[in-house]
Design a protein around this motif. Sequence first.
Motif, PDB file in Angstrom:
ATOM      1  N   UNK A  27       0.824  -1.207   0.000  1.00 33.74           N
ATOM      2  CA  UNK A  27       0.000   0.000   0.000  1.00 33.74           C
ATOM      3  C   UNK A  27       0.858   1.257   0.000  1.00 33.74           C
ATOM      4  N   UNK A  28       1.961   1.221   0.752  1.00 34.73           N
ATOM      5  CA  UNK A  28       2.840   2.399   0.796  1.00 34.73           C
ATOM      6  C   UNK A  28       3.408   2.708  -0.586  1.00 34.73           C
ATOM      7  N   UNK A  29       3.767   1.659  -1.332  1.00 38.74           N
ATOM      8  CA  UNK A  29       4.284   1.871  -2.692  1.00 38.74           C
ATOM      9  C   UNK A  29       3.207   2.468  -3.596  1.00 38.74           C
ATOM     10  N   UNK A  30       1.974   1.982  -3.444  1.00 37.65           N
ATOM     11  CA  UNK A  30       0.873   2.500  -4.263  1.00 37.65           C
ATOM     12  C   UNK A  30       0.584   3.967  -3.927  1.00 37.65           C
ATOM     13  N   UNK A  31       0.710   4.305  -2.630  1.00 36.49           N
ATOM     14  CA  UNK A  31       0.524   5.699  -2.223  1.00 36.49           C
ATOM     15  C   UNK A  31       1.625   6.558  -2.836  1.00 36.49           C
ATOM     16  N   UNK A  32       2.869   6.077  -2.746  1.00 32.26           N
ATOM     17  CA  UNK A  32       4.018   6.818  -3.273  1.00 32.26           C
ATOM     18  C   UNK A  32       3.882   7.053  -4.781  1.00 32.26           C
ATOM     19  N   UNK A  33       3.332   6.043  -5.489  1.00 31.42           N
ATOM     20  CA  UNK A  33       3.157   6.159  -6.939  1.00 31.42           C
ATOM     21  C   UNK A  33       1.828   6.820  -7.312  1.00 31.42           C
ATOM     22  N   UNK A  34       1.070   7.233  -6.269  1.00 31.64           N
ATOM     23  CA  UNK A  34      -0.212   7.909  -6.473  1.00 31.64           C
ATOM     24  C   UNK A  34      -1.205   7.018  -7.231  1.00 31.64           C
ATOM     25  N   UNK A  35      -1.208   5.718  -6.879  1.00 30.01           N
ATOM     26  CA  UNK A  35      -2.075   4.765  -7.571  1.00 30.01           C
ATOM     27  C   UNK A  35      -3.385   4.515  -6.833  1.00 30.01           C
ATOM     28  N   UNK A  36      -3.454   4.934  -5.568  1.00 33.33           N
ATOM     29  CA  UNK A  36      -4.675   4.742  -4.786  1.00 33.33           C
ATOM     30  C   UNK A  36      -4.988   6.033  -4.033  1.00 33.33           C
ATOM     31  N   UNK A  37      -6.255   6.242  -3.653  1.00 31.09           N
ATOM     32  CA  UNK A  37      -6.605   7.448  -2.886  1.00 31.09           C
ATOM     33  C   UNK A  37      -6.039   7.372  -1.470  1.00 31.09           C
ATOM     34  N   UNK A  38      -5.616   8.502  -0.936  1.00 34.18           N
ATOM     35  CA  UNK A  38      -5.093   8.541   0.425  1.00 34.18           C
ATOM     36  C   UNK A  38      -5.296   9.928   1.023  1.00 34.18           C
ATOM     37  N   UNK A  39      -5.193   9.981   2.332  1.00 31.25           N
ATOM     38  CA  UNK A  39      -5.343  11.237   3.071  1.00 31.25           C
ATOM     39  C   UNK A  39      -4.035  11.497   3.803  1.00 31.25           C
ATOM     40  N   UNK A  40      -3.507  12.703   3.673  1.00 33.46           N
ATOM     41  CA  UNK A  40      -2.232  13.027   4.313  1.00 33.46           C
ATOM     42  C   UNK A  40      -2.414  14.197   5.269  1.00 33.46           C
ATOM     43  N   UNK A  41      -2.061  13.970   6.539  1.00 34.78           N
ATOM     44  CA  UNK A  41      -2.172  15.029   7.536  1.00 34.78           C
ATOM     45  C   UNK A  41      -0.995  15.995   7.418  1.00 34.78           C
ATOM     46  N   UNK A  42      -1.098  17.114   8.105  1.00 32.82           N
ATOM     47  CA  UNK A  42      -0.013  18.096   8.094  1.00 32.82           C
ATOM     48  C   UNK A  42       1.256  17.520   8.709  1.00 32.82           C
ATOM     49  N   UNK A  43       1.080  16.559   9.601  1.00 24.61           N
ATOM     50  CA  UNK A  43       2.236  15.925  10.246  1.00 24.61           C
ATOM     51  C   UNK A  43       2.956  14.970   9.301  1.00 24.61           C
ATOM     52  N   UNK A  44       2.313  14.668   8.165  1.00 23.01           N
ATOM     53  CA  UNK A  44       2.907  13.741   7.207  1.00 23.01           C
ATOM     54  C   UNK A  44       2.345  12.337   7.297  1.00 23.01           C
ATOM     55  N   UNK A  45       1.527  12.080   8.324  1.00 21.36           N
ATOM     56  CA  UNK A  45       0.944  10.748   8.490  1.00 21.36           C
ATOM     57  C   UNK A  45      -0.093  10.490   7.402  1.00 21.36           C
ATOM     58  N   UNK A  46      -0.044   9.284   6.845  1.00 23.94           N
ATOM     59  CA  UNK A  46      -0.914   8.933   5.718  1.00 23.94           C
ATOM     60  C   UNK A  46      -1.975   7.925   6.149  1.00 23.94           C
ATOM     61  N   UNK A  47      -3.197   8.127   5.663  1.00 27.41           N
ATOM     62  CA  UNK A  47      -4.313   7.221   5.939  1.00 27.41           C
ATOM     63  C   UNK A  47      -4.959   6.801   4.620  1.00 27.41           C
ATOM     64  N   UNK A  48      -5.633   5.651   4.661  1.00 28.63           N
ATOM     65  CA  UNK A  48      -6.382   5.171   3.502  1.00 28.63           C
ATOM     66  C   UNK A  48      -7.869   5.354   3.797  1.00 28.63           C
ATOM     67  N   UNK A  49      -8.622   5.995   2.903  1.00 25.46           N
ATOM     68  CA  UNK A  49     -10.055   6.207   3.172  1.00 25.46           C
ATOM     69  C   UNK A  49     -10.806   4.884   3.284  1.00 25.46           C
ATOM     70  N   UNK A  50     -11.712   4.821   4.262  1.00 24.65           N
ATOM     71  CA  UNK A  50     -12.450   3.587   4.528  1.00 24.65           C
ATOM     72  C   UNK A  50     -13.314   3.172   3.338  1.00 24.65           C
ATOM     73  N   UNK A  51     -13.867   4.159   2.621  1.00 27.41           N
ATOM     74  CA  UNK A  51     -14.740   3.817   1.489  1.00 27.41           C
ATOM     75  C   UNK A  51     -13.982   3.059   0.407  1.00 27.41           C
ATOM     76  N   UNK A  52     -12.689   3.395   0.224  1.00 23.23           N
ATOM     77  CA  UNK A  52     -11.899   2.694  -0.799  1.00 23.23           C
ATOM     78  C   UNK A  52     -11.610   1.262  -0.358  1.00 23.23           C
ATOM     79  N   UNK A  53     -11.284   1.092   0.929  1.00 25.76           N
ATOM     80  CA  UNK A  53     -11.026  -0.251   1.464  1.00 25.76           C
ATOM     81  C   UNK A  53     -12.284  -1.106   1.340  1.00 25.76           C
ATOM     82  N   UNK A  54     -13.445  -0.505   1.664  1.00 20.17           N
ATOM     83  CA  UNK A  54     -14.714  -1.232   1.560  1.00 20.17           C
ATOM     84  C   UNK A  54     -14.984  -1.674   0.122  1.00 20.17           C
ATOM     85  N   UNK A  55     -14.615  -0.826  -0.824  1.00 22.02           N
ATOM     86  CA  UNK A  55     -14.818  -1.172  -2.238  1.00 22.02           C
ATOM     87  C   UNK A  55     -13.990  -2.390  -2.633  1.00 22.02           C
ATOM     88  N   UNK A  56     -12.781  -2.487  -2.064  1.00 15.98           N
ATOM     89  CA  UNK A  56     -11.885  -3.580  -2.437  1.00 15.98           C
ATOM     90  C   UNK A  56     -12.359  -4.931  -1.901  1.00 15.98           C
TER      91      UNK A  56
END
Length: 204
Positions: A27-56
């Motif tokens: 998942x981290x590689x997909x985030x880095x390559x901008x292949x999946x939706x993600x949410x990034x906080x100001x602190x730099x912490x990355x999250x995956x939206x629940x709706x996308x996980x549910x779709x999978x």
Amino acid sequence: MLLCMAEQKRHKITEAAQILGVNPWTLRRKVYKDQIPYIKEETGRVYIPAWWVDQQVGEKPKPSDTRCAIYARESSSENKAAMESQVEGLTRYATAKGYRIVSITKEFASGLNDSRKKLHKLFANSEEFDLLLVENKDRLTRFGFKWFESLASFRIEVINSAENCTSDLREDLVAILTSLAARLYGQRRGRKKTQAAIKALEET
């Protein structure tokens, strides 16, 4: 695909990986390559939206006839929080896969200990489940996982192929050193030898 920080349900990357049954680094590689939706906080912490996980996985996984037994292990009872986190991740994964959870076994013991009572009991009742679910291979055994896998009458599924934490490996190493030193030098002198070896390792 970076999303805005709107109020929406989200998962940590490790949580999303457990639900999807993939390695967190995938998942981290997909985030880095901008292949999946993600949410990034100001602190730099990355999250995956629940709706996308549910779709999978599908919001309502199809019921399965697979009877699943969960086995979670931590090396020390001091790691109760880690144990609960491990069980939660395994349960979430099994639910997402549609497995029918029939038992959850928690055990505090070294991965080198081959006299784990709860694990023995689980294997003795192996006719009650079709699949044994563990977080890492070394949660089941530190060595000889392939033997377990080939001799077991049930399927073993590992949800995370990454290496486990350093602290657990350290405790197993201490157990090995203590046993060897006791045989070579006796209990009392062996304990001192072990302490000296541990101190030397910590200083390197």
